[in-house]
Scaffold this active site. Structure first.
Site, PDB file in Angstrom:
ATOM      1  N   ASP A  90       0.867  -1.214   0.104  1.00 44.33           N
ATOM      2  CA  ASP A  90      -0.072  -0.169  -0.050  1.00 44.33           C
ATOM      3  C   ASP A  90       0.710   1.313   0.044  1.00 44.33           C
ATOM      4  O   ASP A  90       1.983   1.058   0.651  1.00 44.33           O
ATOM      5  CB  ASP A  90      -0.721  -0.059   1.172  1.00 44.33           C
ATOM      6  CG  ASP A  90      -1.781   1.209   1.460  1.00 44.33           C
ATOM      7  OD1 ASP A  90      -2.271   1.621   0.637  1.00 44.33           O
ATOM      8  OD2 ASP A  90      -1.774   1.882   2.406  1.00 44.33           O
ATOM      9  N   ASP A 139      -1.489  -1.113   6.302  1.00 48.90           N
ATOM     10  CA  ASP A 139      -1.529  -0.520   7.630  1.00 48.90           C
ATOM     11  C   ASP A 139      -2.709  -1.231   8.555  1.00 48.90           C
ATOM     12  O   ASP A 139      -2.542  -1.199   9.910  1.00 48.90           O
ATOM     13  CB  ASP A 139      -1.828   0.984   7.759  1.00 48.90           C
ATOM     14  CG  ASP A 139      -3.172   1.404   7.116  1.00 48.90           C
ATOM     15  OD1 ASP A 139      -3.795   0.564   6.929  1.00 48.90           O
ATOM     16  OD2 ASP A 139      -2.963   2.620   6.920  1.00 48.90           O
TER      17      ASP A 139
END
Lengths: 61, 843
Positions: free
Chosen positions: B524, B722
């Site tokens: 990401d 995350d």
């Protein structure tokens, strides 16, 4: 109970076959009986778990 | 409509297991208990996870089933500290109340020590319920840290096992040595030193019998218990081997004319040394197996025992377990911090390496979070406890690693199945070998000069039965697949512990194996590869000093709440301190800032702000375009209608992002970046990170389907994110790697958790995974390789050419060596450092 009858029976048959085979050679009584006992013991050890679980499966347990 | 049966699950600690067959043994025993629906036993952790119907089976039934097989079984054991007890009646009261709670197996209250030891199933009755029940009858109870209790229990059980095997080894070893001297008395130079009476067969019988029925008794008892339930294990191999060697020796001693070889074939030393070698193997295994879990033990040792708490203005030292959330805790230089919290006053540097793997001490000031188990280096400070006991970061990490160590890797399931079937297979081979040598081999190849390898024995007098039996017994002993059972769990334990040392937490053995087999890694962008907050990247001036432009921009943005403005103020503060206040300030939404400073009229914003205020930006237009093509936001700065320069702000890459990508590529992995940003910005960040395959303009909810697309191309894919907005993608990926979870690791989604916010740890995770899988494969190779090589030799394949046979005691030595080689191979993991961390440490 049923499983124990099967594996004991089969082991006895294996030991008997061994005894029968010794008749075609020159073996002492100790060798014949000792060999048959050993074959019976090993057959029991091999068959006990296999037969027990097979019987259990067949009876749905 | 039938009422669905309510199932419950619990963990039993099993003592006395030594190999993979024991695992099947225990699993089989538990499965025979009515109401048990699922059993998973882990050899390395000695734990059995059982799912059962409590209306059909009780805790006692489960324990009895295991104990009947010759193993010990215990539930979770916790120590509680009890306050308010004054007499024996208090003890009885507490015991009576706790003992009647469901799931409690036993409770022992110690009045003098003020403790209660409870053996119970936490899944049936959680510990807080027991604490509450004690509280309800007027006593105070507090929990002891679970991890420490688990460590104590594991260490205690292992110490007991080591002690037991050591005692057996001393007895069997001493007597076995005398038996060996006696047996070999007529050979070599021994006749000069050893008296002839020591070779007396009756004397040897009296020495060997206590070995076989003393230290060797465990093999007979355990195998008989197994056979009663139709289960076979290693003990049976040992029992038949030792029993047969002993029986032949006894027959040849007392009935030498029965055809077993007479006095020349009394293998007392075979029975004695066989027992010695098997016990030696078990002893060494128990000693070395404990070392594979050293990392977790090291983590547990970090948990401090005491804390200095300030209550009602008085500072007092109490046990770490007694610290409550909200307590103010004082910490002095050099002390280990007791629990997690937030600094309320003081300043210090804290070494967090033991929990997060960070090599440099981290500065802590008021408002900063601190972690239990870390070391305060320089200053003194106070903090407010926010998490205590098992909820601390360290407690969560320990729990996670422990849980990972109780799971089975897919590769292990195969090894377990093979090892389980092996016993029956070995007995079948032993039967075939016996029949072959009895009817065919003996007559065809036996010669009177037959020897046992590495012994002076000449087996001249051995008859057909004795010879066939000897070969058959040797096959049984040499084939023992102990090493196979140890190969995977020992490596998983070592690997998961090693990962924890570097802030990489695997949630299970399957996660480790999947990480090792990855083909692609998807990062990401925001917060994973980039810092996740904008910062000033460029300041370009036309004529003015760049620092001056930054100063004017910082003054203009000082009171701005816009992230870009905050980035400018932060950049100035880092270099020059606090910027001055603007005389006037106006934020123009979507355009920028208008401010007046030192009689100057300052503009800071985009092209539209400049155009509406008549500022010509032509001179820096090409620079602005270049910066924007790099994914940066270019803000023009002008004073009194004249263009001064450009301040560019961007979410910058983390320092280690590019290296992490390069390392992964070097390891043969495809690397992707996924982001919701526009294609131009995404491509620019991807370029900086060294990622060619950029998946841009992907909405958070669509990230999972992008991962799915890669999987459909046959790529085993990891998603690094995350763990919050990336949760669906983390769940979709073959391995979800949650990065920067910091201290609340238990709440994270994902199979692998990186404690720190460093992309290099994703590389470390792959390296630890690969190393562990490599170890597993090596161990399996050695274990299988040993058996593949040893069985034909034991069967006597070489005998027609060499006229030498492997003796049962040599077979036992080889078998013990194979287990030891696997354990020692695993111990190599202790010195393993992931390559990315090795270079960092060297730097």
């Amino acid at each position: 109970m049923k499983a124990s009858v099967i594996y004991t029976g089969l082991s006895l048959i294996a030991a008997a076959l061994f005894l029968l085979a010794t008749l075609f050679g020159e073996y002492t009584a100790v060798e014949r009986i000792g060999g048959a006992v050993w074959v019976f013991m090993l057959s029991m050890i091999i068959l006990m778990p296999a037969v027990t679980s097979a019987v259990k499966k067949r009876s749905g347990g | 409509m039938p009422t669905p049966r309510k199932k419950t699950s619990l963990a039993l600690f099993i003592g006395g297991m030594t190999c993979a067959a024991c695992v099947r043994h225990v699993e089989g025993a538990l499965q025979t208990v009515p109401g048990v629906s699922m059993v998973t036993v882990n050899l390395a952790t000695s734990r059995a996870a059982v799912e059962y119907d409590p209306s059909q089976a009780t805790l006692a039934d489960l324990k009895k089933a295991v104990e009947d097989m010759g193993y010990s079984a215990s539930l979770d054991v916790d120590e509680l500290s009890i306050t308010g007890m004054s007499c024996a009646a208090c003890v009885k009261n507490i015991e009576r109340v706790v003992a009647t709670m469901p799931g409690v197996s036993s409770v022992v209250v110690n009045l003098a020590a003020g403790t209660a030891r409870v053996e119970y199933a936490p899944t049936v009755t959680p510990l807080p319920d027991i604490i509450t029940a004690i509280g309800d009858i007027g006593y105070g109870a507090a929990e002891k840290i679970e991890g420490q209790a688990a460590l104590d229990r594991e260490q205690g059980a292992r110490a007991e096992e080591i002690k037991k095997q050591k005692r057996s080894l001393i007895i069997a070893g001493t007597l076995g040595l005398i038996v060996m001297l006696g047996m070999f008395q007529p050979y070599w130079i021994l006749a000069d030193f050893v008296p002839a009476w020591m070779n007396n067969k009756v004397f040897l019988f009296f020495l060997t019998t206590p070995i076989v029925f003393g230290p060797g008794r465990q093999f007979f008892v355990n195998s008989w218990n197994g056979l009663k339930r139709g289960l076979t294990d290693m003990n049976l191999l040992y029992a038949t081997g030792i029993g047969a060697a002993y029986l032949i020796a006894v027959i040849n001693t007392f009935f030498p004319d029965t055809g077993f070889g007479g006095h020349d074939a009394t293998f007392y030393e075979a029975a004695a040394l066989l027992t010695v070698f098997i016990i030696l193997g078990r002893y060494l295994e128990a000693v070395t197996r404990g070392r594979t879990s050293e990392s977790i033990r090291h983590l547990m040792k970090l948990q401090p025992k005491l804390a200095r708490v300030i209550r009602e203005g008085i500072e007092s030292e109490i046990t770490a377990e007694a610290v409550l959330v909200g307590d103010i805790v004082a910490v002095r230089p050099g002390e280990v911090i007791a629990v997690d919290g937030v600094v309320t006053e003081g300043y210090s540097a804290v070494d967090q390496a033991m929990v997060t793997g960070e090599s440099i001490p981290v500065e802590k000031k008021s408002g900063d979070e601190i972690l239990g188990g870390t070391l305060n280096k320089t200053g003194a400070f106070r903090f407010r406890a926010t998490r205590v006991g098992r909820e601390t970061a360290l407690g969560q990490i320990i729990r996670l690693v422990e849980e990972a160590q109780t799971t089975k890797a897919p590769i292990q399931k195969l090894a377990d199945r093979v090892a389980g079937q092996f016993i029956a297979g070995v007995h079948a081979i032993a039967l075939i070998v016996f029949v072959f040598w009895f009817f065919i081999g003996f007559e065809a190849w036996f010669t009177p000069d037959t020897r046992l390898i590495l012994t002076p024995y000449v087996l001249t007098g051995l008859g057909v039965f004795g010879f066939a039996l000897l070969t058959s017994v040797t096959v049984l002993i040499i084939s023992c697949p102990c090493a196979l059972g140890l190969a995977t769990p020992s490596a998983v334990m070592a690997g998961s512990g090693k990962g924890a040392e570097y802030g990489v937490l695997f949630k299970g053995a399957d996660a480790m194996e999947a990480t090792a087999r990855l083909d692609a890694v998807v990062f990401d962008k925001t917060g994973t590869l980039t810092k996740g907050e904008p910062s000033v990247t460029d300041v370009i001036g036309l004529e003015n000093e760049r620092n001056d432009i930054l100063r004017l921009a910082a003054i203009a943005e000082k009171h701005s709440e816009h992230p870009l403005g905050e980035a400018i103020v932060r950049a100035y503060r880092e270099k020059f301190g606090e910027p001055d206040d603007a005389e006037s300030f106006e934020a123009v939404p979507g355009h920028g800032i208008i401010a007046s400073i030192e009689d100057k009229f300052i503009l800071l914003g985009n092209r539209r702000l400049m155009a509406t205020n008549g500022v010509n930006i032509e001179a820096l237009e090409s620079e602005a375009a270049r910066l924007e093509s790099e994914g940066k936001t270019a803000m023009f700065a002008a004073a009194d209608g004249k263009l001064l320069g450009i301040v560019a702000v961007a979410d910058t890459l983390k320092a280690t992002a590019a290296r992490a990508v390069a390392e992964l590529k070097k390891m043969g992995l495809k690397v992707f970046m996924i982001t919701g940003d526009n294609t131009r910005t995404a491509a620019a960040v991807g370029r900086q990170a060294g990622i060619e395959d950029v998946l841009a303009e992907v909405l958070p909810q669509d990230k999972a389907s992008e991962v799915k697309k890669l999987q459909s191309q046959g790529l085993k894919t990891a998603m690094v994110g995350d763990g919050i907005n990336d949760a669906p993608a983390l769940a979709q990926a073959d391995v979800g790697i949650a990065i920067g979870s910091g201290t609340d690791v238990a709440k994270e989604t994902g199979n692998v958790i990186l404690v720190r916010n460093d992309p290099l740890d994703a590389v470390a995770a792959v390296q630890v995974g690969r190393k562990t899988l490599g170890l597993i494969k090596q161990n399996l190779f050695w274990a299988f390789g040993y058996n593949t090589l040893a069985i034909p030799i034991g069967m006597g394949v070489l005998y027609p050419f060499t006229h030498q046979m492997v003796s049962p005691e040599l077979a036992a030595l080889l078998m013990a060596t194979s287990s030891l080689s696997v354990t020692l191979n695993t111990l190599r993991m202790r010195s393993f450092v992931p390559a990315v961390r090795r270079e960092k440490a060297a730097a």
